[in-house]
Design a protein around this motif. Structure first.
Motif, PDB file in Angstrom:
ATOM      1  N   ASP A 127      -5.042  -9.704  -0.575  1.00 56.75           N
ATOM      2  CA  ASP A 127      -5.130  -8.243  -0.563  1.00 56.75           C
ATOM      3  C   ASP A 127      -3.926  -7.597  -1.235  1.00 56.75           C
ATOM      4  O   ASP A 127      -4.022  -6.499  -1.802  1.00 56.75           O
ATOM      5  CB  ASP A 127      -5.286  -7.731   0.874  1.00 56.75           C
ATOM      6  N   HIS A 147       0.839  -1.206   0.000  1.00 59.97           N
ATOM      7  CA  HIS A 147       0.000   0.000   0.000  1.00 59.97           C
ATOM      8  C   HIS A 147       0.871   1.252   0.000  1.00 59.97           C
ATOM      9  O   HIS A 147       0.603   2.213  -0.725  1.00 59.97           O
ATOM     10  CB  HIS A 147      -0.920   0.003   1.221  1.00 59.97           C
ATOM     11  N   THR A 169      -4.652  -7.823  -4.922  1.00 55.84           N
ATOM     12  CA  THR A 169      -5.720  -6.878  -5.253  1.00 55.84           C
ATOM     13  C   THR A 169      -5.192  -5.448  -5.323  1.00 55.84           C
ATOM     14  O   THR A 169      -5.514  -4.691  -6.257  1.00 55.84           O
ATOM     15  CB  THR A 169      -6.848  -6.964  -4.200  1.00 55.84           C
ATOM     16  N   THR A 170      -4.355  -5.068  -4.354  1.00 53.48           N
ATOM     17  CA  THR A 170      -3.794  -3.714  -4.333  1.00 53.48           C
ATOM     18  C   THR A 170      -2.910  -3.478  -5.553  1.00 53.48           C
ATOM     19  O   THR A 170      -2.979  -2.418  -6.197  1.00 53.48           O
ATOM     20  CB  THR A 170      -2.976  -3.500  -3.045  1.00 53.48           C
TER      21      THR A 170
END
Length: 523
Positions: free
Chosen positions: A80, A58, A83-84
């Motif tokens: 995740d 992130h 996905t990011t």
């Protein structure tokens, strides 16, 4: 600006250090440098590939990273993270399990240098896509000489065509793939190698008898020596611009030799990772065996040589010699060198496990002949039907070493090597004690109180009970062993009963206290 595309990076990675997981923006994105971890909260990652050590996907995305490398291994990349990366259009790569972050950083910087070397001048354009072999051929055209490109161990990595006028030294070097040892020693004595390793300039060697004129230059990456290029005037004069061409060739060769080094280093690291996996029983066994070139149906055994670790430089020397001896025992042997231990995985000739004892004997003889090295114990595990099951033989070889160490100590003439089959009862005792130890360490009661209290006072009572049990309850025999009067031993045994409530006439108590004594004798 120096850069490499993702596609070029993956093509350069011949050793398989990286694995592409996701490329939402395609493989032609430019990567303009490397950022390792979190290099400061304000540092922009725009156009960079980020190694995710101390920085999240992130945070890398927030700072406009072009690509991120995450830790590889057996665990799947979290959903995740994928996905990011997809959401922000970031390429996502995983580091191979056997590689470390230094490998990845070296790969990325080498790939950028490699890409840069292939852009922008006639020499680079002429050899584009052809590697070191093409470079040798192109440099031969530019210099008018015959070319060899060698690494720091004087192995020939590439060479130009050899004409009929080539001298005998060049022919033998190319045929063997390595400069002859006598020639290397000659160059060392003459001081040429010292000059080569310390200079950035082209070195000129005039013709001498049958030896033609030569130009030599070192190939460097910063201060790191990677190899050298040699140009020989075989049957014709070198060109007037030969020295300048050789200087440029040394620059162009840098990423290719870095790639060669990465390939060799990666192969060694993969083999070591695979061998550790087989010996420990961890990971995908079939993949490990394949990486080592071992057939899954070949019988094998493990031999362990272990030093007491107290002799410093002499111990280091003898363990290095044992590792070399094990590796030379047979070409199929795979050797893992640790600080005070050498572990050899030995495919058995004709499936005969006496072969492992033969290797153990050789290692023992070598260790015993090394003065000042201290004791080395060598154990051979039983044959495993497949390298996929080698961890069992490895564990058994380790137990053999423990038995030899406990039995022999430093006594003159003590046996220092053995096979598991010769010590089966002692190995079973060790297995039982290893299994019982956690139970003992977390237990309590009269026997624990007796052992703990007496050991704090010097262990006199524990030693007396141990001798009594070893003599099968014969007080006279036990007292003789302890050099005591029998009545003194009877008094001590009575004290154990009265003070701690330990009844040595009870079979269960005798079993438990026998185990307790063995456990405290083997910390």
């Amino acid at each position: 600006m120096k850069w490499v595309t993702l596609r070029e990076l993956l093509a350069f990675d011949e050793g398989g250090i990286l694995r592409l997981l996701l490329a939402p923006s395609g493989q032609d994105i430019r990567l303009e440098g490397v950022i390792i971890g979190d290099e400061g909260p304000e540092r922009s990652c725009a156009g960079r590939i980020v190694l995710a050590t101390g920085i999240t996907i992130h945070e890398a995305a927030r700072r406009d990273a072009a690509a991120v490398v995450v830790r590889g291994g057996g665990d799947e990349v979290p959903e995740d993270v994928l996905t990011t990366a997809d959401q922000y259009g970031i390429a996502l790569l995983a580091r191979s399990e056997w590689a470390d972050w230094d490998d990845v950083a070296t790969l990325l910087r080498s790939a950028i240098a490699y890409a840069e070397a292939g852009r922008g001048d006639r020499m680079a354009d002429a050899m584009a896509g052809g590697g070191l072999a093409a470079l040798a051929s192109v440099v031969a055209d530019f210099t008018g000489g015959s070319i060899t490109i060698e690494d720091t161990q004087f192995r020939v990595l590439a060479h130009s065509a050899t004409g009929p006028e080539a001298d005998e030294l060049r022919r033998s070097t190319i045929l063997s793939g390595k400069v002859p040892d006598w020639r290397v020693e000659e160059l060392r004595r003459s001081g040429l190698l010292r000059t080569l390793w310390s200079s950035n300039e082209v070195i000129h060697r005039p013709a001498d008898g049958d030896t033609p004129e030569r130009l030599i230059i070192a190939i460097r990456s910063g201060r790191e020596m990677l190899g050298s290029i040699w140009a020989a005037a075989d049957g014709r004069d070198l060109t007037a611009n030969a020295a300048n061409a050789l200087s440029r060739a040394a620059e162009v060769a840098v990423p290719y030799l870095l790639q060669h080094r990465l390939r060799e280093s990666g192969a060694r690291r993969r083999e070591e990772h695979a061998l550790r996996g087989l010996l420990s029983g961890e990971g995908e066994m079939s993949t490990h065996a394949w990486s080592l070139g071992l057939s899954p149906d070949v019988r094998c055994a493990v031999v362990v040589a272990e030093h007491d670790g107290q002799a410093g430089a002499a111990a280091e020397r003898v363990m290095g010699a044992l590792a070399l001896q094990a590796a030379s025992y047979r070409t199929s042997v795979r050797v893992l060198r640790e600080s005070a231990r050498v572990v050899a995985l030995l495919p058995l000739a004709d499936g005969d496990e006496r072969d492992a004892l033969g290797l153990a004997r050789e290692l023992d003889v070598l260790a015993a002949s090394t003065q000042g090295a201290g004791p080395v114990w060598v154990g051979a595990g039983s044959a495993a039907p497949s390298p996929l099951l080698a961890s069992a033989s490895r564990a058994e070889a380790g137990l053999v070493v423990r038995v030899l160490r406990e039995r022999g100590g430093l006594e003159e003439g003590a046996r220092r090597h053995a096979a598991a089959a010769e010590l089966w009862s002692a190995l079973d005792v060790l297995r039982v004690l290893d299994a019982v130890r956690p139970v003992w360490e977390h237990g309590s009661g009269p026997i624990h109180d007796l052992v703990r209290t007496d050991l704090e006072a010097g262990g006199e009572l524990v030693r007396s009970i141990a001798a009594y049990l070893d003599a099968a309850g014969d007080v006279t025999a036990a007292a003789q062993r302890l050099v005591l009067h029998p009545n003194t031993l009877r008094y001590r045994l009575r004290r154990a009963r009265e003070r701690f409530g330990v009844d040595l006439d009870d079979p269960d108590t005798r079993l438990m206290i026998s185990l307790a004594v063995r456990l405290v004798e083997r910390p």
